[in-house]
Design an enzyme around this catalytic site. Sequence first.
Site, PDB file in Angstrom:
ATOM      1  N   ARG A  70       5.190  -5.127   3.070  1.00 54.76           N
ATOM      2  CA  ARG A  70       4.347  -3.935   3.239  1.00 54.76           C
ATOM      3  C   ARG A  70       5.187  -2.658   3.271  1.00 54.76           C
ATOM      4  O   ARG A  70       4.900  -1.744   4.026  1.00 54.76           O
ATOM      5  CB  ARG A  70       3.466  -4.060   4.486  1.00 54.76           C
ATOM      6  CG  ARG A  70       2.911  -5.430   4.647  1.00 54.76           C
ATOM      7  CD  ARG A  70       1.465  -5.700   4.730  1.00 54.76           C
ATOM      8  NE  ARG A  70       0.499  -4.677   4.839  1.00 54.76           N
ATOM      9  CZ  ARG A  70      -0.636  -4.831   5.511  1.00 54.76           C
ATOM     10  NH1 ARG A  70      -0.845  -5.939   6.184  1.00 54.76           N
ATOM     11  NH2 ARG A  70      -1.548  -3.915   5.506  1.00 54.76           N
ATOM     12  N   ARG A  77       1.592   3.287   5.350  1.00 56.02           N
ATOM     13  CA  ARG A  77       1.298   4.425   6.218  1.00 56.02           C
ATOM     14  C   ARG A  77       2.480   5.006   6.987  1.00 56.02           C
ATOM     15  O   ARG A  77       2.387   6.103   7.508  1.00 56.02           O
ATOM     16  CB  ARG A  77       0.182   4.044   7.195  1.00 56.02           C
ATOM     17  CG  ARG A  77      -1.166   3.962   6.509  1.00 56.02           C
ATOM     18  CD  ARG A  77      -2.220   3.372   7.404  1.00 56.02           C
ATOM     19  NE  ARG A  77      -1.941   1.964   7.631  1.00 56.02           N
ATOM     20  CZ  ARG A  77      -2.699   1.169   8.391  1.00 56.02           C
ATOM     21  NH1 ARG A  77      -3.747   1.660   9.011  1.00 56.02           N
ATOM     22  NH2 ARG A  77      -2.396  -0.106   8.529  1.00 56.02           N
ATOM     23  N   ARG A  93      -3.112   9.288   0.457  1.00 56.27           N
ATOM     24  CA  ARG A  93      -4.324   8.737   1.071  1.00 56.27           C
ATOM     25  C   ARG A  93      -5.283   9.827   1.565  1.00 56.27           C
ATOM     26  O   ARG A  93      -6.472   9.581   1.734  1.00 56.27           O
ATOM     27  CB  ARG A  93      -3.943   7.782   2.203  1.00 56.27           C
ATOM     28  CG  ARG A  93      -3.524   6.411   1.707  1.00 56.27           C
ATOM     29  CD  ARG A  93      -4.715   5.544   1.315  1.00 56.27           C
ATOM     30  NE  ARG A  93      -5.401   5.018   2.491  1.00 56.27           N
ATOM     31  CZ  ARG A  93      -6.577   5.412   2.919  1.00 56.27           C
ATOM     32  NH1 ARG A  93      -7.243   6.357   2.290  1.00 56.27           N
ATOM     33  NH2 ARG A  93      -7.123   4.880   3.996  1.00 56.27           N
ATOM     34  N   ASP A 104      -3.926  -5.316  -2.417  1.00 57.65           N
ATOM     35  CA  ASP A 104      -4.244  -5.959  -1.133  1.00 57.65           C
ATOM     36  C   ASP A 104      -4.697  -7.385  -1.381  1.00 57.65           C
ATOM     37  O   ASP A 104      -5.241  -7.698  -2.455  1.00 57.65           O
ATOM     38  CB  ASP A 104      -5.332  -5.191  -0.380  1.00 57.65           C
ATOM     39  CG  ASP A 104      -5.400  -5.640   1.076  1.00 57.65           C
ATOM     40  OD1 ASP A 104      -4.568  -5.176   1.873  1.00 57.65           O
ATOM     41  OD2 ASP A 104      -6.247  -6.496   1.408  1.00 57.65           O
ATOM     42  N   TYR A 126     -11.006 -14.024   6.422  1.00 58.89           N
ATOM     43  CA  TYR A 126     -11.662 -12.708   6.306  1.00 58.89           C
ATOM     44  C   TYR A 126     -13.080 -12.836   5.746  1.00 58.89           C
ATOM     45  O   TYR A 126     -14.001 -12.144   6.166  1.00 58.89           O
ATOM     46  CB  TYR A 126     -10.839 -11.779   5.411  1.00 58.89           C
ATOM     47  CG  TYR A 126      -9.590 -11.258   6.094  1.00 58.89           C
ATOM     48  CD1 TYR A 126      -9.658 -10.187   6.978  1.00 58.89           C
ATOM     49  CD2 TYR A 126      -8.346 -11.838   5.870  1.00 58.89           C
ATOM     50  CE1 TYR A 126      -8.522  -9.705   7.619  1.00 58.89           C
ATOM     51  CE2 TYR A 126      -7.210 -11.372   6.504  1.00 58.89           C
ATOM     52  CZ  TYR A 126      -7.301 -10.303   7.380  1.00 58.89           C
ATOM     53  OH  TYR A 126      -6.185  -9.848   8.010  1.00 58.89           O
TER      54      TYR A 126
HETATM   55  O1  1CP Z   1       4.101  -2.452   0.184  1.00 56.96           O
HETATM   56  C1  1CP Z   1       3.275  -3.337   0.305  1.00 56.96           C
HETATM   57  O2  1CP Z   1       3.612  -4.485   0.673  1.00 56.96           O
HETATM   58  C2  1CP Z   1       1.863  -2.963   0.031  1.00 56.96           C
HETATM   59  C3  1CP Z   1       0.947  -3.979  -0.480  1.00 56.96           C
HETATM   60  C4  1CP Z   1       0.126  -4.710   0.570  1.00 56.96           C
HETATM   61  C5  1CP Z   1       0.225  -6.070   0.871  1.00 56.96           C
HETATM   62  C6  1CP Z   1       1.269  -7.060   0.395  1.00 56.96           C
HETATM   63  C7  1CP Z   1      -0.968  -4.185   1.295  1.00 56.96           C
HETATM   64  C8  1CP Z   1      -1.414  -2.775   1.298  1.00 56.96           C
HETATM   65  N1  1CP Z   1      -1.572  -5.217   1.957  1.00 56.96           N
HETATM   66  C9  1CP Z   1      -0.863  -6.375   1.724  1.00 56.96           C
HETATM   67  C10 1CP Z   1      -1.152  -7.726   2.187  1.00 56.96           C
HETATM   68  C11 1CP Z   1      -2.166  -7.926   3.262  1.00 56.96           C
HETATM   69  N2  1CP Z   1      -3.355  -7.285   3.455  1.00 56.96           N
HETATM   70  C12 1CP Z   1      -2.092  -8.963   4.221  1.00 56.96           C
HETATM   71  C13 1CP Z   1      -1.007 -10.017   4.237  1.00 56.96           C
HETATM   72  C14 1CP Z   1       0.282  -9.523   4.757  1.00 56.96           C
HETATM   73  C15 1CP Z   1       0.435  -9.352   6.225  1.00 56.96           C
HETATM   74  O3  1CP Z   1       0.097 -10.280   6.981  1.00 56.96           O
HETATM   75  O4  1CP Z   1       0.985  -8.311   6.619  1.00 56.96           O
HETATM   76  C16 1CP Z   1      -3.222  -8.883   5.039  1.00 56.96           C
HETATM   77  C17 1CP Z   1      -3.572  -9.763   6.221  1.00 56.96           C
HETATM   78  C18 1CP Z   1      -4.017  -7.829   4.539  1.00 56.96           C
HETATM   79  C19 1CP Z   1      -5.352  -7.412   5.030  1.00 56.96           C
HETATM   80  C20 1CP Z   1      -5.337  -5.994   5.411  1.00 56.96           C
HETATM   81  N3  1CP Z   1      -5.421  -4.974   4.504  1.00 56.96           N
HETATM   82  C21 1CP Z   1      -5.160  -5.433   6.691  1.00 56.96           C
HETATM   83  C22 1CP Z   1      -4.987  -6.222   8.005  1.00 56.96           C
HETATM   84  C23 1CP Z   1      -6.322  -6.393   8.655  1.00 56.96           C
HETATM   85  C24 1CP Z   1      -6.266  -7.193   9.961  1.00 56.96           C
HETATM   86  O5  1CP Z   1      -6.450  -8.415   9.921  1.00 56.96           O
HETATM   87  O6  1CP Z   1      -6.058  -6.601  11.019  1.00 56.96           O
HETATM   88  C25 1CP Z   1      -5.167  -4.036   6.529  1.00 56.96           C
HETATM   89  C26 1CP Z   1      -5.067  -2.994   7.590  1.00 56.96           C
HETATM   90  C27 1CP Z   1      -5.332  -3.776   5.128  1.00 56.96           C
HETATM   91  C28 1CP Z   1      -5.350  -2.460   4.441  1.00 56.96           C
HETATM   92  C29 1CP Z   1      -4.069  -2.126   3.775  1.00 56.96           C
HETATM   93  N4  1CP Z   1      -3.459  -2.925   2.818  1.00 56.96           N
HETATM   94  C30 1CP Z   1      -2.318  -2.303   2.380  1.00 56.96           C
HETATM   95  C31 1CP Z   1      -2.194  -1.052   3.087  1.00 56.96           C
HETATM   96  C32 1CP Z   1      -1.098  -0.056   2.896  1.00 56.96           C
HETATM   97  C33 1CP Z   1      -3.292  -0.953   3.963  1.00 56.96           C
HETATM   98  C34 1CP Z   1      -3.629   0.209   4.853  1.00 56.96           C
HETATM   99  C35 1CP Z   1      -4.666   1.018   4.153  1.00 56.96           C
HETATM  100  C36 1CP Z   1      -4.690   2.475   4.509  1.00 56.96           C
HETATM  101  O7  1CP Z   1      -4.005   3.266   3.853  1.00 56.96           O
HETATM  102  O8  1CP Z   1      -5.452   2.835   5.409  1.00 56.96           O
END
Ligand code: 1CP
Length: 354
Positions: A31, A35, A44, A80, A158
């Site tokens: 990730r 942010r 964003r 994502d 999810y």
């Molecule tokens: O640089 C990178 O790695 C960005 C790409 C990326 C990846 C690999 C994003 C962007 N999300 C993910 C994977 C992801 N998404 C996972 C698996 C990895 C991990 O466990 O860390 C999971 C569980 C998600 C689901 C998800 N998407 C969440 C978590 C929700 C929870 O269960 O609490 C969230 C907050 C997101 C949104 C998201 N995805 C990515 C970003 C940068 C964001 C934040 C969005 C924003 O700008 O508000």
Amino acid sequence: MTSQNAAPSAPRLIKACRQEILDRPPVWLMRQAGRYMPEYRAIRQKMGFLELCKTPDVAVEVTMQPINAFEMDAAIIFSDILIPPEAMGMEVVFGDGGPHFPNPLQTAADVDRLIIPDPLEKTGFVMEIIRRMRQELASRPDTALVGFAGSPWTLASYMIEGGGSKHFAKLKGMMYDAPDVLHRLLGKLAETITLYLNAQIEAGAQAVQLFDTWGGILSEAEYRRFILPYHQQIIRNLKRDETPVILYVNNSRGLLPLMAEAGPDVISVDPLTSISDARQIVGHRFALQGNLDSTALFSSPQVLKPMVQALIAEGGNQGYIFNLGHGILPPTPVENVRLLVDLVKESALTPAHP
Ligand code: 1CP
């Protein structure tokens, strides 16, 4: 994949996946775009998250932000894990409190309605990001492009819970009361993710990572029934002759032997097991990735530096990829990310070959 057959031009990350001896380990951070970076927050402000994921120009720009700022050895495509469930027919909303599905799966009929999407037709924007990223990285041949997907179990969590969850009561409810329905869903997801990752490989992803963020909520016996067969199915069917597969399971204590049974090239270790213990447990058939605690990046540089140096020494220069044990957290100080990457890059453990 032996080192003798490796193309001399393979990026450092790919060489580490193949367990070649290097002058230092490669480094990237799960990730790493997101942010904690002011450049990301600025984009964003102008654009919603899902729109960003579906606009290749901007997604490429965001993918490159950490590479331009810190020069990690790998870029991970900006997307994502919840993109494929949307392509299967579920509405997904990315709100301030995290992603959610307004109509979560409840019945066998809900599962039957899901389609197995053609990855080019329904998620062509992801492949476009990959193609453009390879052009973007043409001038940096040592920087690898990593594609990814969520694992069936984590995606199912999810899709059934409707969002993040603390107790996973609905998911586990289906596991106990209607295991056949859950297996049907996991089977559809495995097929979808196999097609999706193969499309990423064909578009130019040089390694792919399977994220099982919620794999650690199951006992070993349950994991063997509801997770392992789907990991094996996906990994067996990937076009991986030249494209290593990285498997990440969070909270994987006790599950590492089962991760090894899935047969990936790289096992990504969470912060709860040391790299040395992980190596003892899984042996030398796998490269390892990880596993600095994400919260270590909140420490002062004086505390962080010896932690990073100790992990570099522990991981070594063969079959090891420096990374965090889980995703980077939004309040992470940018200067500590720079310090971490610089420390790994300066660490040259053995002299480079002439
Ligand atoms: O640089 C990178 O790695 C960005 C790409 C990326 C990846 C690999 C994003 C962007 N999300 C993910 C994977 C992801 N998404 C996972 C698996 C990895 C991990 O466990 O860390 C999971 C569980 C998600 C689901 C998800 N998407 C969440 C978590 C929700 C929870 O269960 O609490 C969230 C907050 C997101 C949104 C998201 N995805 C990515 C970003 C940068 C964001 C934040 C969005 C924003 O700008 O508000």
